[in-house]
Design a protein around this motif. Sequence first.
Motif, PDB file in Angstrom:
ATOM      1  N   VAL A  49      16.933 -13.148  71.235  1.00  0.00           N
ATOM      2  CA  VAL A  49      18.392 -13.133  71.179  1.00  0.00           C
ATOM      3  C   VAL A  49      18.870 -14.578  71.214  1.00  0.00           C
ATOM      4  O   VAL A  49      18.549 -15.324  72.146  1.00  0.00           O
ATOM      5  CB  VAL A  49      18.991 -12.336  72.358  1.00  0.00           C
ATOM      6  N   ILE A  50      19.653 -14.968  70.193  1.00  0.00           N
ATOM      7  CA  ILE A  50      20.146 -16.345  70.114  1.00  0.00           C
ATOM      8  C   ILE A  50      21.669 -16.417  70.159  1.00  0.00           C
ATOM      9  O   ILE A  50      22.239 -17.498  70.073  1.00  0.00           O
ATOM     10  CB  ILE A  50      19.616 -17.060  68.851  1.00  0.00           C
ATOM     11  N   GLY A  51      22.314 -15.277  70.295  1.00  0.00           N
ATOM     12  CA  GLY A  51      23.771 -15.284  70.364  1.00  0.00           C
ATOM     13  C   GLY A  51      24.321 -13.879  70.335  1.00  0.00           C
ATOM     14  O   GLY A  51      23.583 -12.896  70.467  1.00  0.00           O
ATOM     15  N   GLU A  52      25.627 -13.803  70.158  1.00  0.00           N
ATOM     16  CA  GLU A  52      26.289 -12.502  70.095  1.00  0.00           C
ATOM     17  C   GLU A  52      27.575 -12.611  69.293  1.00  0.00           C
ATOM     18  O   GLU A  52      28.111 -13.702  69.101  1.00  0.00           O
ATOM     19  CB  GLU A  52      26.595 -11.983  71.493  1.00  0.00           C
ATOM     20  N   ILE A  53      28.038 -11.474  68.838  1.00  0.00           N
ATOM     21  CA  ILE A  53      29.310 -11.393  68.115  1.00  0.00           C
ATOM     22  C   ILE A  53      29.965 -10.076  68.502  1.00  0.00           C
ATOM     23  O   ILE A  53      29.295  -9.050  68.648  1.00  0.00           O
ATOM     24  CB  ILE A  53      29.102 -11.518  66.584  1.00  0.00           C
ATOM     25  N   SER A  54      31.275 -10.129  68.714  1.00  0.00           N
ATOM     26  CA  SER A  54      31.986  -8.926  69.132  1.00  0.00           C
ATOM     27  C   SER A  54      33.439  -8.985  68.671  1.00  0.00           C
ATOM     28  O   SER A  54      33.957 -10.046  68.339  1.00  0.00           O
ATOM     29  CB  SER A  54      31.946  -8.781  70.661  1.00  0.00           C
ATOM     30  N   ALA A  55      34.065  -7.837  68.671  1.00  0.00           N
ATOM     31  CA  ALA A  55      35.498  -7.709  68.387  1.00  0.00           C
ATOM     32  C   ALA A  55      35.905  -6.306  68.786  1.00  0.00           C
ATOM     33  O   ALA A  55      35.079  -5.388  68.774  1.00  0.00           O
ATOM     34  CB  ALA A  55      35.799  -7.942  66.905  1.00  0.00           C
ATOM     35  N   TYR A  56      37.141  -6.143  69.131  1.00  0.00           N
ATOM     36  CA  TYR A  56      37.645  -4.822  69.499  1.00  0.00           C
ATOM     37  C   TYR A  56      38.918  -4.551  68.721  1.00  0.00           C
ATOM     38  O   TYR A  56      39.675  -5.468  68.417  1.00  0.00           O
ATOM     39  CB  TYR A  56      37.861  -4.747  71.015  1.00  0.00           C
ATOM     40  N   PRO A  57      39.148  -3.304  68.363  1.00  0.00           N
ATOM     41  CA  PRO A  57      40.311  -2.982  67.525  1.00  0.00           C
ATOM     42  C   PRO A  57      41.636  -3.190  68.250  1.00  0.00           C
ATOM     43  O   PRO A  57      41.750  -2.927  69.440  1.00  0.00           O
ATOM     44  CB  PRO A  57      40.099  -1.508  67.178  1.00  0.00           C
ATOM     45  N   GLU A  58      42.599  -3.686  67.481  1.00  0.00           N
ATOM     46  CA  GLU A  58      43.959  -3.898  67.965  1.00  0.00           C
ATOM     47  C   GLU A  58      44.923  -3.303  66.940  1.00  0.00           C
ATOM     48  O   GLU A  58      44.546  -3.055  65.810  1.00  0.00           O
ATOM     49  CB  GLU A  58      44.269  -5.399  68.068  1.00  0.00           C
ATOM     50  N   SER A  59      46.161  -3.175  67.339  1.00  0.00           N
ATOM     51  CA  SER A  59      47.165  -2.645  66.414  1.00  0.00           C
ATOM     52  C   SER A  59      47.631  -3.702  65.423  1.00  0.00           C
ATOM     53  O   SER A  59      48.132  -3.378  64.361  1.00  0.00           O
ATOM     54  CB  SER A  59      48.373  -2.110  67.177  1.00  0.00           C
ATOM     55  N   GLY A  60      47.478  -4.962  65.766  1.00  0.00           N
ATOM     56  CA  GLY A  60      47.971  -6.016  64.891  1.00  0.00           C
ATOM     57  C   GLY A  60      49.439  -6.322  65.117  1.00  0.00           C
ATOM     58  O   GLY A  60      49.994  -7.217  64.510  1.00  0.00           O
ATOM     59  N   GLU A  61      50.076  -5.571  65.989  1.00  0.00           N
ATOM     60  CA  GLU A  61      51.483  -5.791  66.321  1.00  0.00           C
ATOM     61  C   GLU A  61      51.607  -5.906  67.835  1.00  0.00           C
ATOM     62  O   GLU A  61      51.152  -5.023  68.558  1.00  0.00           O
ATOM     63  CB  GLU A  61      52.341  -4.630  65.846  1.00  0.00           C
ATOM     64  N   PRO A  62      52.220  -6.976  68.338  1.00  0.00           N
ATOM     65  CA  PRO A  62      52.289  -7.154  69.785  1.00  0.00           C
ATOM     66  C   PRO A  62      53.058  -6.051  70.518  1.00  0.00           C
ATOM     67  O   PRO A  62      52.782  -5.775  71.672  1.00  0.00           O
ATOM     68  CB  PRO A  62      52.983  -8.500  69.965  1.00  0.00           C
TER      69      PRO A  62
END
Length: 169
Positions: A49-62
């Motif tokens: 393991v040399i790293g990681e990548i992630s993201a989580y869904p958002e609405s795109g509107e505050p």
Amino acid sequence: MYEYLHEPLVHCFADMKLNSLDEAREEVVKRTKETEYLFAIVLQETGKVIGEISAYPESGEPHAAEGAVLDTFSPCWMLNKDYFGEGYAYEAAHAFFDYLFYEKGARRIYAYTEDTNRPSQKLCERLGMRCEGIFREFVSFVNDAAGKPIYENTIQYAILKKEWDKQAR
């Protein structure tokens, strides 16, 4: 994980700092429960393991209403400094963007990077993301010796699915 988080290179990862191998082990166990949007970056030849990548869904509107469509993602990538410049971050991010756009229904992907983090900016640009703006003294992740916040200038990059599709041709 300990190798790339015991001394984070950029301030935005300061709160993720690991102080021991025991902390790293605990973090690995915690992260293995988050499988849908968190991936390890692994060397195919060795399984390291040399790293990681992630993201989580958002609405795109505050101020989106409850139940709004979650079609926007802001990825975070971290890589062991010993593997910088080898193309691993690009390969992982490109595959991850494909996954978000084509498997998870992303409409828009955006990323924040410090104005001093040129390698991350170059990665965004190589991925076809466009610079949307610079936020001056946007956020603080660390304090100076006197305990005062050090505010970072932050650049925002983004790409839409239709832009990703065009460059894939």
